[in-house]
Design a protein around this motif. Structure first.
Motif, PDB file in Angstrom:
ATOM      1  N   TRP A 110       0.886  -0.860   0.365  1.00 25.06           N
ATOM      2  CA  TRP A 110       0.130   0.032  -0.146  1.00 25.06           C
ATOM      3  C   TRP A 110       0.964   1.314   0.276  1.00 25.06           C
ATOM      4  O   TRP A 110       0.492   2.125  -0.553  1.00 25.06           O
ATOM      5  CB  TRP A 110      -0.558  -0.008   1.365  1.00 25.06           C
ATOM      6  CG  TRP A 110      -2.529  -1.135   1.288  1.00 25.06           C
ATOM      7  CD1 TRP A 110      -2.218  -2.136   2.044  1.00 25.06           C
ATOM      8  CD2 TRP A 110      -3.306  -1.441   0.200  1.00 25.06           C
ATOM      9  NE1 TRP A 110      -2.859  -3.562   2.004  1.00 25.06           N
ATOM     10  CE2 TRP A 110      -3.487  -2.208   0.828  1.00 25.06           C
ATOM     11  CE3 TRP A 110      -3.182  -0.932  -0.904  1.00 25.06           C
ATOM     12  CZ2 TRP A 110      -4.507  -3.145  -0.414  1.00 25.06           C
ATOM     13  CZ3 TRP A 110      -3.941  -1.396  -1.576  1.00 25.06           C
ATOM     14  CH2 TRP A 110      -5.110  -2.120  -1.234  1.00 25.06           C
ATOM     15  N   GLU A 111       2.078   1.394   1.041  1.00 25.64           N
ATOM     16  CA  GLU A 111       2.523   2.312   0.744  1.00 25.64           C
ATOM     17  C   GLU A 111       3.430   2.955  -0.340  1.00 25.64           C
ATOM     18  O   GLU A 111       4.015   3.752  -1.215  1.00 25.64           O
ATOM     19  CB  GLU A 111       3.903   1.928   1.666  1.00 25.64           C
ATOM     20  CG  GLU A 111       3.035   2.056   3.354  1.00 25.64           C
ATOM     21  CD  GLU A 111       4.336   1.651   3.919  1.00 25.64           C
ATOM     22  OE1 GLU A 111       5.766   0.994   3.389  1.00 25.64           O
ATOM     23  OE2 GLU A 111       3.900   1.337   5.709  1.00 25.64           O
ATOM     24  N   LYS A 142       5.719   8.121  -5.841  1.00 28.70           N
ATOM     25  CA  LYS A 142       5.390   7.800  -7.359  1.00 28.70           C
ATOM     26  C   LYS A 142       6.381   7.186  -8.303  1.00 28.70           C
ATOM     27  O   LYS A 142       6.789   6.214  -8.151  1.00 28.70           O
ATOM     28  CB  LYS A 142       6.559   8.842  -8.184  1.00 28.70           C
ATOM     29  CG  LYS A 142       6.786   9.549  -9.477  1.00 28.70           C
ATOM     30  CD  LYS A 142       7.327  10.615  -9.873  1.00 28.70           C
ATOM     31  CE  LYS A 142       7.336  11.477 -10.984  1.00 28.70           C
ATOM     32  NZ  LYS A 142       8.290  12.352 -11.158  1.00 28.70           N
ATOM     33  N   ASN A 143       4.972   6.668  -9.829  1.00 26.91           N
ATOM     34  CA  ASN A 143       5.287   5.570 -11.037  1.00 26.91           C
ATOM     35  C   ASN A 143       5.737   4.548  -9.637  1.00 26.91           C
ATOM     36  O   ASN A 143       5.603   3.358 -10.377  1.00 26.91           O
ATOM     37  CB  ASN A 143       6.890   5.752 -11.011  1.00 26.91           C
ATOM     38  CG  ASN A 143       6.921   6.999 -11.689  1.00 26.91           C
ATOM     39  OD1 ASN A 143       6.790   6.852 -12.706  1.00 26.91           O
ATOM     40  ND2 ASN A 143       7.796   7.109 -11.551  1.00 26.91           N
ATOM     41  N   GLY A 144       5.046   4.621  -8.858  1.00 28.76           N
ATOM     42  CA  GLY A 144       4.121   3.152  -7.983  1.00 28.76           C
ATOM     43  C   GLY A 144       3.032   1.897  -8.481  1.00 28.76           C
ATOM     44  O   GLY A 144       3.701   0.992  -8.260  1.00 28.76           O
ATOM     45  N   VAL A 145       2.011   3.174  -8.683  1.00 31.31           N
ATOM     46  CA  VAL A 145       0.694   1.748  -9.775  1.00 31.31           C
ATOM     47  C   VAL A 145       1.639   1.433 -10.776  1.00 31.31           C
ATOM     48  O   VAL A 145       1.246   0.102 -10.950  1.00 31.31           O
ATOM     49  CB  VAL A 145      -0.383   3.447  -9.808  1.00 31.31           C
ATOM     50  CG1 VAL A 145      -1.114   2.711 -10.155  1.00 31.31           C
ATOM     51  CG2 VAL A 145      -0.546   3.694  -8.187  1.00 31.31           C
ATOM     52  N   MET A 193      -5.125  -9.059  -0.288  1.00 30.26           N
ATOM     53  CA  MET A 193      -4.676  -7.888  -0.745  1.00 30.26           C
ATOM     54  C   MET A 193      -5.067  -9.605  -2.494  1.00 30.26           C
ATOM     55  O   MET A 193      -4.494  -8.122  -3.415  1.00 30.26           O
ATOM     56  CB  MET A 193      -3.326  -8.283  -0.430  1.00 30.26           C
ATOM     57  CG  MET A 193      -2.818  -7.070  -1.660  1.00 30.26           C
ATOM     58  SD  MET A 193      -1.312  -6.417  -0.406  1.00 30.26           S
ATOM     59  CE  MET A 193      -1.938  -5.780   0.854  1.00 30.26           C
ATOM     60  N   ALA A 194      -4.491 -10.100  -2.527  1.00 34.56           N
ATOM     61  CA  ALA A 194      -4.549 -10.764  -4.141  1.00 34.56           C
ATOM     62  C   ALA A 194      -6.165 -11.338  -4.011  1.00 34.56           C
ATOM     63  O   ALA A 194      -6.619 -10.836  -6.194  1.00 34.56           O
ATOM     64  CB  ALA A 194      -3.632 -12.635  -4.126  1.00 34.56           C
TER      65      ALA A 194
END
Length: 224
Positions: free
Chosen positions: A107-108, A113-116, A144-145
């Protein structure tokens, strides 16, 4: 037993994701870990990502193959037990490939930036892998899966879509089926974790493989 080579089909694409990503540097030092192959028409166990204990682990990206490894990790032993009970081969995929034990980090990561983009590209590849595996039954033992597969999606507000699977509860089977994609109708079980501190208790675990057996019998019955 037919197998799909994940390494052969996807290594270049995974390397490209890693080479172009600009996020937390620790992840790249650890490298990615991906199963070298998947078995077709098996029970597919889906997890979220490989763990990282930081002890006695080989750093750097690599592919793993359970059949070539003399040591079967504790995480996979419940899969083997279910497979033996229901007389169906088992196979496993993590939806994400980076090594991290604490799931809250994901989630962090999505806030970076660019994580998604980094996460989403892995999920799209994992969807391709699942489709190629043509599983007989899917078991998702991670909340989460389940979320990333699209269980919580709201297309109107464009939230939670991610891998964009659709699900419908089948009253006759007592579990969900996938209602889209090339293998429409495949039963899917959403469970608690099978190993670890919050794993299913023994009674719930027994009921799970009873239920999988029940569904397999139903699938083998004409007109089911």
């Amino acid at each position: 037993m037919e197998k799909i080579s994940i390494k052969e089909l996807y290594q270049n694409k995974i390397d490209e994701i890693w080479n172009k990503a600009t996020i937390n540097k620790d992840l790249f030092t650890r490298g990615y870990v991906v199963h070298e192959e998947v078995i077709k028409n098996a029970i597919l166990f889906i997890g979220i990502n490989p763990s990282f204990s930081g002890k006695n682990l080989t750093l750097g990206s690599h592919f793993v193959n359970n059949e070539k490894n003399d040591k079967i990790y504790k995480y996979f032993k419940k899969f083997i037990k279910i497979s033996d009970k229901v007389q169906l081969p088992w196979t496993h995929l993590d939806l994400l490939y980076f090594r991290e034990t604490k799931q809250k980090y994901i989630w962090e990561l999505l806030k970076e930036k660019n994580g998604v983009d980094f996460v989403y590209k892995q999920l799209l590849l994992s969807k391709e892998m699942i489709l190629k595996a043509e599983p007989k039954i899917i078991v998702v033992s991670n909340a989460m899966a389940k979320h990333f597969m699209g269980f919580d999606k709201d297309k109107v507000n464009d939230t939670g879509v991610w891998m964009d699977f659709d699900f419908s509860f089948d009253d006759d089977l007592g579990t969900y089926r996938i209602t889209d994609t090339e293998f429409k109708g495949v039963p899917i079980f959403f469970t608690s974790m099978l190993t670890g501190q919050r794993a299913l208790d023994n009674g719930s675990f027994e009921r799970l493989f009873w239920h999988i057996n029940f569904v397999l019998e139903k699938l083998n019955t004409p007109n089911s």
